[in-house]
Design an enzyme around this catalytic site. Structure first.
Site, short mmCIF file in Angstrom:
data_model
loop_
_atom_site.label_atom_id
_atom_site.label_comp_id
_atom_site.label_asym_id
_atom_site.label_seq_id
_atom_site.Cartn_x
_atom_site.Cartn_y
_atom_site.Cartn_z
N ASP A 9 -64.09 32.09 109.63
CA ASP A 9 -64.70 31.36 108.53
C ASP A 9 -65.82 31.12 109.06
OD1 ASP A 9 -65.25 29.34 106.62
OD2 ASP A 9 -64.75 27.63 108.17
N ASP A 11 -68.70 28.21 107.96
CA ASP A 11 -69.01 27.03 107.93
C ASP A 11 -68.27 26.11 109.35
OD1 ASP A 11 -71.23 26.99 106.45
OD2 ASP A 11 -70.17 26.36 104.51
N ASP A 20 -74.32 24.44 103.14
CA ASP A 20 -74.69 23.55 101.85
C ASP A 20 -75.11 22.41 102.05
OD1 ASP A 20 -73.63 26.02 100.45
OD2 ASP A 20 -72.03 25.01 99.71
N ASP A 95 -66.56 30.14 102.06
CA ASP A 95 -66.68 29.60 100.84
C ASP A 95 -68.23 29.13 100.77
OD1 ASP A 95 -66.64 28.80 98.22
OD2 ASP A 95 -65.27 26.93 98.36
N ASP A 178 -61.44 26.12 109.93
CA ASP A 178 -61.49 24.80 110.08
C ASP A 178 -60.98 23.99 108.76
OD1 ASP A 178 -64.03 23.23 108.78
OD2 ASP A 178 -64.19 25.44 109.12
#
Length: 281
Positions: A9, A11, A20, A95, A178
């Protein structure tokens, strides 16, 4: 290591916060973001925010400079470089968006470590605005997963990765994440795989509710130092298992001449020791 795929992942796994939120906060648009968030999906809000920032005079260069200042988890960059140097295949499933991720990876000089990045498209349009689109066009059709946000199902991406690994011969997967969005791909991992959830984060909480639904071995981590240590240990464990399998007697090739003639016994290496094969005539 040809037998190890490491899936990160981004972030709060490679960087130490949400990219973001970082960009929105650093460019002074937090209040507008909070106003819009209840009205549309997160991914759509980020696209709208980039348009609003552009209208307010913020440039792509302003966004890039903010991204270059993003806090990174200590020891994670060296861990990525080490895993890549050892021959592991590294991927990102995130994402966030491609523009944010690639800008940060280029700044850290680790972009070339990753063979694949799966994230929401991010691009600069003809007017100089950053546009952020969903990786799955949910306005046209649903991906059908009730565990994931409408714009992205990481489980579907994980299934595609697993299908490609099967074509190359079965590989071990180490998945690091996470957030709640990392739960769906965690459910796709097999018994020979490894899951590294960040402790006291949403993924860890979901797993803790019912750890038996996870087939992979679970190794939690709290900070960059722990992530690096555990990842290195798992890669080493897989490497030793691969070497042991290669040295197994059943994997040792029998020379063709031994099956065609009955000469005096010839030496053959088996599990690092010398043994004599007996003639079969």
């Amino acid at each position: 290591m040809a037998g190890v795929d490491v899936v990160f992942d981004f972030d709060k796994t490679i960087i130490n916060l949400d990219s973001d939120n970082w960009v929105v906060d650093e460019l002074g648009a937090t209040d507008l973001f909070n106003q819009l968030l209840p009205t549309m999906p997160w991914n759509s809000v980020m696209d709208r925010m980039m348009m609003e920032l552009h209208a307010g005079g913020r440039t792509i260069d302003d966004i890039v400079e903010v991204l270059k200042r993003v806090p990174i988890l200590p020891d994670v960059v060296p861990a990525i470089k080490t895993a890549h140097a050892l021959g592991c295949n590294l991927r990102i499933v995130s994402d966030a968006n491609m523009f944010f991720i690639e800008t940060i990876l280029d700044h850290l000089e680790i972009r070339e470590c990753f063979s694949e990045i799966n994230s929401n498209p991010g691009f600069v349009d003809e007017e100089g605005r950053l546009r952020i689109r969903p990786i799955h066009e949910f306005h046209e059709s649903s991906h059908g997963c009730n565990l994931c946000p409408p714009n992205m199902c990481k489980g579907i991406i994980m299934e595609r990765i697993q299908a490609s690994l099967m074509l190359d011969g079965k590989k071990k997967v180490i998945y690091l994440g996470d957030g709640s969005g990392d739960y769906c791909p965690s459910l796709k991992l097999g018994e020979g795989d490894f899951l590294m959830p960040r402790k006291n984060f949403p993924l860890w909480g979901l797993i803790s509710q019912n750890p038996l639904v996870i087939k992979a071995q679970i190794h939690e981590w709290s900070d960059g130092e722990e992530l690096a240590r555990i990842l290195s240990s798992l890669i080493n464990t897989i490497s030793m298992a691969e070497n042991a399998q290669l040295l197994s007697p059943k994997n040792m090739a029998v020379p063709a001449y031994e099956a065609l003639a009955c000469p005096s016994p010839k030496p053959a290496m088996v599990a690092n020791s010398i043994q004599f094969k007996q003639p079969i005539c």
